[in-house]
Structures are given as structure tokens and as C-alpha cells.
Design an enzyme around this catalytic site. Structure first.
Site, PDB file in Angstrom:
ATOM      1  N   LYS A 181       4.590   4.677  -0.786  1.00 57.88           N
ATOM      2  CA  LYS A 181       5.512   4.533  -1.919  1.00 57.88           C
ATOM      3  C   LYS A 181       4.907   4.975  -3.245  1.00 57.88           C
ATOM      4  O   LYS A 181       5.621   5.498  -4.090  1.00 57.88           O
ATOM      5  CB  LYS A 181       6.107   3.129  -1.996  1.00 57.88           C
ATOM      6  CG  LYS A 181       5.189   2.040  -2.447  1.00 57.88           C
ATOM      7  CD  LYS A 181       5.921   0.714  -2.423  1.00 57.88           C
ATOM      8  CE  LYS A 181       4.979  -0.442  -2.214  1.00 57.88           C
ATOM      9  NZ  LYS A 181       3.797  -0.490  -3.081  1.00 57.88           N
ATOM     10  N   ARG A 191       7.349  -8.148  -6.240  1.00 55.14           N
ATOM     11  CA  ARG A 191       6.778  -8.459  -4.925  1.00 55.14           C
ATOM     12  C   ARG A 191       7.176  -9.849  -4.474  1.00 55.14           C
ATOM     13  O   ARG A 191       6.834 -10.248  -3.364  1.00 55.14           O
ATOM     14  CB  ARG A 191       5.261  -8.385  -4.993  1.00 55.14           C
ATOM     15  CG  ARG A 191       4.649  -7.059  -4.526  1.00 55.14           C
ATOM     16  CD  ARG A 191       3.165  -7.259  -4.569  1.00 55.14           C
ATOM     17  NE  ARG A 191       2.325  -6.344  -3.877  1.00 55.14           N
ATOM     18  CZ  ARG A 191       1.872  -5.182  -4.341  1.00 55.14           C
ATOM     19  NH1 ARG A 191       2.294  -4.711  -5.477  1.00 55.14           N
ATOM     20  NH2 ARG A 191       1.013  -4.478  -3.647  1.00 55.14           N
ATOM     21  N   ARG A 248      -7.145   5.628   4.084  1.00 52.58           N
ATOM     22  CA  ARG A 248      -7.273   6.037   2.679  1.00 52.58           C
ATOM     23  C   ARG A 248      -8.560   5.493   2.038  1.00 52.58           C
ATOM     24  O   ARG A 248      -9.037   6.038   1.049  1.00 52.58           O
ATOM     25  CB  ARG A 248      -6.039   5.665   1.850  1.00 52.58           C
ATOM     26  CG  ARG A 248      -5.903   4.204   1.493  1.00 52.58           C
ATOM     27  CD  ARG A 248      -4.597   3.880   0.755  1.00 52.58           C
ATOM     28  NE  ARG A 248      -4.525   2.446   0.541  1.00 52.58           N
ATOM     29  CZ  ARG A 248      -3.543   1.819  -0.052  1.00 52.58           C
ATOM     30  NH1 ARG A 248      -2.509   2.491  -0.497  1.00 52.58           N
ATOM     31  NH2 ARG A 248      -3.568   0.506  -0.205  1.00 52.58           N
ATOM     32  N   ARG A 284      -9.574   2.868   0.175  1.00 55.19           N
ATOM     33  CA  ARG A 284      -9.721   2.394  -1.202  1.00 55.19           C
ATOM     34  C   ARG A 284     -10.646   1.180  -1.206  1.00 55.19           C
ATOM     35  O   ARG A 284     -10.783   0.519  -0.176  1.00 55.19           O
ATOM     36  CB  ARG A 284      -8.318   2.007  -1.729  1.00 55.19           C
ATOM     37  CG  ARG A 284      -8.120   2.219  -3.196  1.00 55.19           C
ATOM     38  CD  ARG A 284      -6.655   2.082  -3.543  1.00 55.19           C
ATOM     39  NE  ARG A 284      -6.162   0.710  -3.340  1.00 55.19           N
ATOM     40  CZ  ARG A 284      -4.888   0.377  -3.463  1.00 55.19           C
ATOM     41  NH1 ARG A 284      -3.984   1.296  -3.736  1.00 55.19           N
ATOM     42  NH2 ARG A 284      -4.503  -0.870  -3.288  1.00 55.19           N
ATOM     43  N   ARG A 308      -2.534  -8.682   2.860  1.00 59.68           N
ATOM     44  CA  ARG A 308      -1.446  -8.055   2.109  1.00 59.68           C
ATOM     45  C   ARG A 308      -0.210  -7.874   2.979  1.00 59.68           C
ATOM     46  O   ARG A 308       0.911  -8.063   2.513  1.00 59.68           O
ATOM     47  CB  ARG A 308      -1.886  -6.703   1.548  1.00 59.68           C
ATOM     48  CG  ARG A 308      -2.700  -6.867   0.291  1.00 59.68           C
ATOM     49  CD  ARG A 308      -2.837  -5.517  -0.399  1.00 59.68           C
ATOM     50  NE  ARG A 308      -4.233  -5.213  -0.567  1.00 59.68           N
ATOM     51  CZ  ARG A 308      -4.842  -4.109  -0.115  1.00 59.68           C
ATOM     52  NH1 ARG A 308      -4.159  -3.192   0.527  1.00 59.68           N
ATOM     53  NH2 ARG A 308      -6.101  -3.937  -0.310  1.00 59.68           N
TER      54      ARG A 308
HETATM   55  P1  AMP Z   1      -0.871  -2.000  -5.075  1.00 59.40           P
HETATM   56  O1  AMP Z   1      -1.553  -0.854  -5.732  1.00 59.40           O
HETATM   57  O2  AMP Z   1       0.600  -2.059  -5.426  1.00 59.40           O
HETATM   58  O3  AMP Z   1      -1.090  -2.050  -3.586  1.00 59.40           O
HETATM   59  O4  AMP Z   1      -1.507  -3.328  -5.688  1.00 59.40           O
HETATM   60  C1  AMP Z   1      -2.881  -3.642  -5.519  1.00 59.40           C
HETATM   61  C2  AMP Z   1      -3.090  -5.139  -5.725  1.00 59.40           C
HETATM   62  O5  AMP Z   1      -2.705  -5.495  -7.066  1.00 59.40           O
HETATM   63  C3  AMP Z   1      -2.252  -6.047  -4.829  1.00 59.40           C
HETATM   64  O6  AMP Z   1      -2.857  -6.257  -3.584  1.00 59.40           O
HETATM   65  C4  AMP Z   1      -2.173  -7.323  -5.664  1.00 59.40           C
HETATM   66  O7  AMP Z   1      -3.368  -8.059  -5.604  1.00 59.40           O
HETATM   67  C5  AMP Z   1      -2.063  -6.774  -7.080  1.00 59.40           C
HETATM   68  N1  AMP Z   1      -0.645  -6.566  -7.483  1.00 59.40           N
HETATM   69  C6  AMP Z   1      -0.017  -5.373  -7.759  1.00 59.40           C
HETATM   70  N2  AMP Z   1       1.265  -5.566  -8.079  1.00 59.40           N
HETATM   71  C7  AMP Z   1       1.484  -6.909  -8.026  1.00 59.40           C
HETATM   72  C8  AMP Z   1       2.622  -7.746  -8.221  1.00 59.40           C
HETATM   73  N3  AMP Z   1       3.823  -7.240  -8.538  1.00 59.40           N
HETATM   74  N4  AMP Z   1       2.458  -9.083  -8.068  1.00 59.40           N
HETATM   75  C9  AMP Z   1       1.262  -9.619  -7.751  1.00 59.40           C
HETATM   76  N5  AMP Z   1       0.164  -8.898  -7.518  1.00 59.40           N
HETATM   77  C10 AMP Z   1       0.249  -7.543  -7.653  1.00 59.40           C
END
Ligand code: AMP
Length: 187
Positions: free
Chosen positions: A15, A91, A127, A129, A140
Site C-alpha cells: 500500500k 489503524r 524487504r 526493513r 503487526r
Molecule cells: P507502517 O510504515 O505504516 O507499517 O508503520 C510502521 C509502524 O509505525 C507501525 O508498526 C506502528 O508501530 C507505527 N504506526 C504507523 N501508523 C500508525 C497508526 N496509525 N497508529 C498507530 N501506530 C502507527
């Protein structure tokens, strides 16, 4: 405000990549909460210090923290003028409720990029990361099922959910997304 959209999907569904391309094509501002948090970690801000261990474990940053960050971003002139595509937010149902109170009618489309668990697991491990340890990935994906999947029903009830098949090449998925967004933008 012009059109507001969100893109949902398991972590590893592609996404983020698709959101950048969609935002560029439709001229809306891409807002990734993951990118904002990673920037805060890199800058060593107070937020970054708080968020780092949470992100490393695969947990979610509390709604009370993330909602305020998103609200501030949505108030900026570029978003007010150009509209937005939110990626990684909401989320939780609490975040979705906060979002709808910030933007009201401008939120017109929730895209769900649908990719099965086995496939996203393989993609995330590939990936590599920093926060992509097996434990964090598992956590997650668990949180996606308990906290984020209920959003599909939440957006569905509001009549703005569109499910898009996320299998296939990046370009195939992009074309599917474009045709769905086109229908809404041209209405
Ligand atoms: P992402 O890049 O979207 O996979 O986000 C990486 C990490 O950031 C996630 O595993 C969460 O720990 C935190 N995170 C990102 N967006 C949110 C959100 N909307 N609510 C809570 N934690 C978030």
C-alpha cells in the site's frame, strides 16, 4: 477540502508504494503516518524517542498520540488545497472516528488493498526493513486482525469502502486502484 481518501491493507500489502503513485497521479497529498514516525525517530524528537520501541516491537503508537499528529498535518495548507491520501492511518476504530471528525464530508473513499497473510509475510521478510523482525511482523499482523480489520466494516457501513485485489504485479494492482479512484473523482 477536495477529495480525501484512505488506503488500508495489511503491512506488506504494497500500500505504501501504491499510495505514492496514486497520490501523484491524482494530485493529492500522500500522508504516511509510518513515514512521519520514522522521520521523528531519525530526528530524535520527543515523539521519536517515545515511538521507537513501540515501532520496533510491532505495537501501535497510542491513538492519543497519533491522532494529534494527523490532525495537525491535515490542517496544513497543502492538504486543505490539494486533498489527501492517508496511508497507515486509521489503524483502529478510534482513529477512524477521530479522522471523520476532522475531515467530515471530504473523506470519500476507503481503499482496501487485499493481499492474503501468507503473501504479506513473505513480502515483509524480503524487504528487510529495520523493524521487520519475525516477531514484529507477527505482532503487526495480529494487530491488523484485531484492531484494523474491524475498520473494513466501519467504512463499509458508511458506503465508501472499495476492496481492490492486491495480487499481481505492481502495475496490475496500480491499474485496478486507478480505475476505482477514477470512478469517485469523476463523479
Ligand atoms: P507502517 O510504515 O505504516 O507499517 O508503520 C510502521 C509502524 O509505525 C507501525 O508498526 C506502528 O508501530 C507505527 N504506526 C504507523 N501508523 C500508525 C497508526 N496509525 N497508529 C498507530 N501506530 C502507527
Amino acid at each position: 477540502m477536495p477529495i480525501g481518501m484512505v488506503i488500508l491493507g495489511r503491512q506488506g500489502s504494497g500500500k505504501g508504494t501504491q499510495a505514492v503513485r496514486i497520490a501523484e497521479l491524482f494530485g493529492v497529498i500522500h500522508i504516511s503516518t509510518g513515514d512521519m514516525l520514522r522521520a521523528a525517530v531519525a530526528d530524535g524528537t520527543e515523539l521519536g524517542l517515545k515511538a521507537k520501541s513501540i515501532m520496533d516491537s510491532g505495537d501501535l503508537v497510542p491513538d492519543s498520540v497519533i491522532n494529534g499528529i494527523v490532525k495537525q498535518r491535515l490542517l496544513k495548507e497543502d492538504v486543505q488545497q490539494g486533498g489527501f491520501l492517508l496511508d497507515g492511518f486509521p489503524r483502529t476504530v478510534g482513529q477512524a472516528e477521530a479522522l471523520s471528525s476532522y475531515v467530515e464530508d471530504s473523506l470519500q473513499l476507503a481503499l482496501n488493498l487485499d493481499v492474503p497473510i501468507d503473501e504479506v509475510m513473505a513480502r515483509m521478510l524480503a524487504r528487510g526493513r529495520d523493524d521487520d523482525t519475525t516477531e514484529a511482523i507477527t505482532r503487526r499482523l495480529e494487530l491488523y486482525e484485531t484492531d484494523t480489520a474491524p475498520l473494513l466494516e466501519w467504512f463499509g457501513q458508511r458506503g465508501i469502502l472499495k476492496i481492490v485485489d492486491g495480487n499481481g504485479t505492481e502495475d496490475e494492482v496500480f491499474d485496478r486502484l486507478v480505475s476505482v479512484v477514477d470512478q469517485i473523482v469523476r463523479k
